[in-house]
Design an enzyme around this catalytic site. Structure first.
Site, PDB file in Angstrom:
ATOM      1  N   GLU A  33     -33.216  27.936  57.448  1.00 24.61           N
ATOM      2  CA  GLU A  33     -34.399  28.590  56.847  1.00 24.61           C
ATOM      3  C   GLU A  33     -34.138  29.659  55.975  1.00 24.61           C
ATOM      4  OE1 GLU A  33     -37.057  26.784  56.950  1.00 24.61           O
ATOM      5  OE2 GLU A  33     -38.613  28.037  56.077  1.00 24.61           O
ATOM      6  N   HIS A  38     -32.820  24.396  51.352  1.00 24.52           N
ATOM      7  CA  HIS A  38     -32.357  23.609  52.283  1.00 24.52           C
ATOM      8  C   HIS A  38     -31.100  22.590  51.952  1.00 24.52           C
ATOM      9  CE1 HIS A  38     -34.920  25.043  55.522  1.00 24.52           C
ATOM     10  NE2 HIS A  38     -35.916  24.692  55.041  1.00 24.52           N
ATOM     11  N   HIS A  46     -37.910  25.641  47.845  1.00 24.02           N
ATOM     12  CA  HIS A  46     -37.678  25.783  49.069  1.00 24.02           C
ATOM     13  C   HIS A  46     -36.686  24.428  49.769  1.00 24.02           C
ATOM     14  CE1 HIS A  46     -38.647  27.036  53.222  1.00 24.02           C
ATOM     15  NE2 HIS A  46     -38.544  25.700  53.409  1.00 24.02           N
ATOM     16  N   GLU A  47     -37.056  23.362  49.477  1.00 24.69           N
ATOM     17  CA  GLU A  47     -36.337  22.350  49.840  1.00 24.69           C
ATOM     18  C   GLU A  47     -34.935  22.240  49.118  1.00 24.69           C
ATOM     19  OE1 GLU A  47     -37.418  20.980  52.412  1.00 24.69           O
ATOM     20  OE2 GLU A  47     -39.449  21.596  52.261  1.00 24.69           O
TER      21      GLU A  47
HETATM   22 ZN    ZN Z   1     -37.870  25.308  55.406  1.00 28.07          ZN
END
Ligand code: ZN
Length: 496
Positions: A290, A264, A260-261
């Site tokens: 996101e 980003h 997830h990170e």
């Molecule tokens: Zn996020």
């Protein structure tokens, strides 16, 4: 154009201060010793004041206003200036007194929230929350809005996003998700108990670095560290840091927080360094940010193709725990759908129920209809309605998220928007890159990254979210793509 260069210099200067603040914050979360807290708060507050001064200076305002009157501006120059003008105008609406009052109230309510959460008692937080909401309502009036005051809050995180738009979007999602989750809950359940055996910290760490490398994260332009709450921060597109967390008794935590990170971070690394400090060098909106984390986390990271390549490596690192588990079993475990109390632990389907609950409550809070003391009751009854789950105590109920204590109302919907945009973008990527799924199964994600860089990352704020979506996919955001993705994937997974 001499003046335009001056404008660029001024914005770079603002970015210097703002990224220095980010560096102080990053250090505070990751490395700062306990005793450093007091002076660090002071340093942050001094620099924040300086930042506000720079970004609302009348010189900058005059420069931007004059430049906007010129008629030989390129599309990119004009767009940069227009966004700067909007930001300056917005910043000027806040008086110094209001900013101070807000920051003091936030600091008090954050403290109260921590205590209330530890004591599992909403009533300790309630008076602070009440005060904070009153202030945020004043902020809505300061900023101005059309139709619903909450629109002013939404616009802070997702420009042009409105209650009307979200109401319609969530109505469709709610219907589709309720239908499919009911069928899933009635089907034979998949298992994931092997995910909660003991997995050594150092081996998990090693695997997480492999994962970042695999998706194309540039370690010469970033690093990974540990923190309680994983996050991504950047000081330029050539220095983008991620953090992750390790739970020795739950392998899933590090996998999802890392991917997830990482998603980003790929977005931030993909912004153009030559646009440093300019809107064109800054992310489009939180929903689009996101979408980049969720595309990698869900559409790529929770797919069977992704694990066809990565699972054998994981098995090599943890032979004892995983040797008897096939990649299909692992894939099923990665995608278990089950009602849960805590948003951050939710699967990719029920997750959106958590967001809708918060959205509905926030919307009500901003239209004056709620007595703060009744909030836990409202919260708990919504968890029964949406997830058929009883909330045993406030710490895993209404006190679970940090957002309200920070005054971040209007933030939650961007999480769902991210998933919806991600599904639409990924669908387009599979059309533009015909062998994408095979490539992912063979361990090649670089074409997907290049596609995202050229279609999304490099544009920064040059287009607003809905224009960007149209440019990339030919349509504005449509819930159809998320619904189709969910239906296809989960019908197979649960043999529905
Ligand atoms: Zn996020």
């Amino acid at each position: 154009m001499k003046d335009y260069n001056l404008y660029k210099e001024k914005l770079a200067e603002i970015a210097d201060v703002s990224h220095t603040l980010s560096l102080l914050n990053w250090d505070q979360e990751v490395y700062m010793p306990k005793k450093g807290f007091q002076r660090r708060s002071q340093q942050i507050s001094t620099l924040s004041g300086y930042l506000h001064q720079l970004s609302t200076s009348s010189k900058l305002e005059q420069l931007v206003t004059d430049l906007l009157l010129k008629n030989n501006l390129s599309f990119e120059e004009k767009r940069n200036l227009e966004i700067s003008k909007k930001e300056i105008d917005r910043n000027k609406k806040y008086s110094k007194e209001f900013v101070q009052q807000l920051s003091q109230t936030v600091s008090k309510s954050f403290n109260a929230w921590q205590n209330a959460k530890a004591a599992k008692q909403f009533s300790l937080f309630a008076p602070h929350l009440k005060e904070l909401i009153e202030l945020k309502k004043k902020e809505c009036d300061l900023l101005g809005y059309e139709k619903h005051p909450y629109n002013a809050m939404l616009d802070l995180y997702e420009p042009n996003c409105t209650v009307n738009f979200l109401d319609e979007l969530f109505l469709g999602v709610k219907k589709n998700l309720t239908e499919i989750t009911q069928r899933i809950f009635n089907a034979p359940q998949n298992i994931d108990n092997f995910m909660r055996l003991n997995y050594k910290h150092k081996d998990q760490w090693k695997f997480s670095l492999n994962l970042l490398q695999h998706i194309g994260y540039d370690f010469d332009a970033g690093r990974q560290d540990l923190s309680t709450h994983p996050f991504t921060t950047n000081f330029s597109s050539n220095d983008v840091r991620v953090t992750t967390r390790v739970n020795e008794n739950d392998l899933a935590e590090i996998i999802w927080s890392t991917i997830h990170e990482g998603g980003h971070a790929l977005y931030e690394q993909g912004l153009k360094d030559c646009n440093y400090g300019l809107p064109a060098g800054t992310y489009c909106s939180l929903g689009i940010h996101e979408s980049q984390s969720r595309l990698w986390e869900n559409n790529v990271g929770r797919s069977l193709d992704f694990w066809k390549y990565n699972y054998p490596q994981l098995q090599n690192i943890f032979p004892q725990q995983l040797k008897k588990i096939s990649v299909e079993e692992f894939y099923k475990a990665m995608n278990i759908v089950t009602p849960s109390l805590v948003r951050t632990n939710a699967d990719e389907l029920t997750y959106h129920f958590h967001v809708m609950i918060r959205y509905e409550i926030e919307k009500e809070l901003f239209s004056n209809n709620v007595n703060i003391n009744e909030l836990p009751e409202i919260w708990n009854s919504k968890y029964v309605e949406y997830l058929n789950i009883n909330v045993p105590s406030d710490d895993v109920g209404i006190l679970q998220d940090i957002h309200w204590s920070h005054g971040s109302f209007g933030y939650f919907p961007t999480y769902s928007l991210g998933s919806f945009y991600a599904a639409q973008f990924f669908n387009q990527a599979t059309k533009d890159l015909p062998n994408l799924e095979t490539a992912i199964a063979n361990g090649n994600t670089s074409n997907l990254l290049k596609w995202l860089q050229s279609k999304i990352h490099k544009h920064g704020k040059l287009f607003d979210a809905s224009t960007l979506c149209k440019k990339v996919t030919g349509e504005e955001l449509k819930i159809k793509y998320f619904s189709d993705y969910v239906k296809t994937k989960y019908t197979k997974l649960y043999r529905l």
